[in-house]
Motif scaffolding. Structure first.
Motif, PDB file in Angstrom:
ATOM      1  N   ARG A 123       0.797  -1.121   0.146  1.00 57.49           N
ATOM      2  CA  ARG A 123       0.002   0.015   0.115  1.00 57.49           C
ATOM      3  C   ARG A 123       0.797   1.345   0.007  1.00 57.49           C
ATOM      4  O   ARG A 123       0.591   2.077  -0.860  1.00 57.49           O
ATOM      5  CB  ARG A 123      -0.882  -0.127   1.360  1.00 57.49           C
ATOM      6  N   HIS A 126       2.280   1.817  -3.460  1.00 54.78           N
ATOM      7  CA  HIS A 126       1.131   2.262  -4.397  1.00 54.78           C
ATOM      8  C   HIS A 126       0.967   3.706  -4.129  1.00 54.78           C
ATOM      9  O   HIS A 126       0.563   4.325  -5.161  1.00 54.78           O
ATOM     10  CB  HIS A 126      -0.033   1.673  -4.229  1.00 54.78           C
ATOM     11  N   HIS A 129       5.273   7.635  -4.622  1.00 57.33           N
ATOM     12  CA  HIS A 129       6.470   7.063  -6.021  1.00 57.33           C
ATOM     13  C   HIS A 129       7.891   7.558  -5.211  1.00 57.33           C
ATOM     14  O   HIS A 129       8.599   6.653  -5.773  1.00 57.33           O
ATOM     15  CB  HIS A 129       6.089   8.203  -6.789  1.00 57.33           C
TER      16      HIS A 129
END
Length: 238
Positions: A123, A126, A129
């Motif tokens: 998570r 995701h 970045h």
């Protein structure tokens, strides 16, 4: 239990750039992810992961040293690599969505780390970045180093293989002095893929050539000796 902030202060990084990268990684971590991270301490001989066990966690090793082991069909464990802080453990299984750990990682020293579930780790990747880039770069560096190591070992035999392996261990303290490696001959033989008898013969040969010294059960290498080993290996490739 030690907080993550306190744990970061104990980081045993020789490289200040690596320390800053690790600190930034955690400082910029979203609060909901930080809330799911847990400081962890394990003593020498304790396992961090076990082959075949559920790959449900990722570990950030911030202090200490561990060995990576595989298990033979007869149940015998053998060590084939070592890892020192900073290091990420279990990230490959998380990214590849593998259900079980592929190797056993055992602490060689007291180890301090931060753990999170694989679900939380993914998570985080995701939504951040910057974290994804930093960790991907770390994985690529690790794989490149492993590939370089494996290619070199294909061409080295006997004393050259032992010399190359010792050189990979070498890190010198900021205050100066020799690098000292405390490792059993059995473990060194496992990591290189040879017999204890061959290890003893090769170490004696390296010592006779002035490329290392033995102090009790420790192997000691000076900065000049590390340079001499590199020259010794370059001659061996010709």
């Amino acid at each position: 239990m030690m907080s993550i902030e306190s744990l970061l202060q104990t980081m045993s990084y020789e490289d200040d750039d690596i320390r800053r990268q690790a600190e930034t990684l955690f400082e910029t971590m979203p609060e909901d992810i930080r809330a799911c991270c847990f400081p962890l301490r394990k003593v020498r001989g304790e396992s961090i992961t076990k082959t075949g066990s559920d790959a449900d966690k990722v570990f950030f090793l911030l202090k200490g040293r561990a060995k990576i082991m595989n298990e033979l069909p007869d149940g015998v464990l053998y060590s084939f690599a070592a890892v020192s802080a900073p290091a990420l453990l279990g990230e490959t299984e998380a990214f590849a969505e593998l259900p079980f750990y592929r190797g056993t990682v055992v602490c060689e020293t007291e180890c301090r780390m931060v753990s999170m579930s694989s679900e939380v780790f993914l998570r985080w990747m995701h939504i951040s970045h910057a974290a994804l880039y930093t960790i991907t770069a770390s994985i690529v560096r690790k794989n490149c180093m492993q590939n370089s190591h494996d290619r070199a070992l294909l061409f080295y035999t006997g004393v050259n293989r032992i010399a190359f392996h010792l050189l990979e261990y070498c890190t010198f303290p900021h205050a100066g002095g020799d690098f000292e490696l405390k490792i059993s001959r059995e473990q060194l033989a496992d990591e290189v893929g040879t017999s204890v008898k061959t290890v003893n013969r090769c170490l004696a040969q390296l010592e006779e050539q002035g490329l290392m010294n033995r102090r009790g059960h420790s192997i000691c290498i000076s900065k000049q000796q590390s340079i001499d080993i590199q020259h010794f290996l370059s001659i061996g490739r010709k």
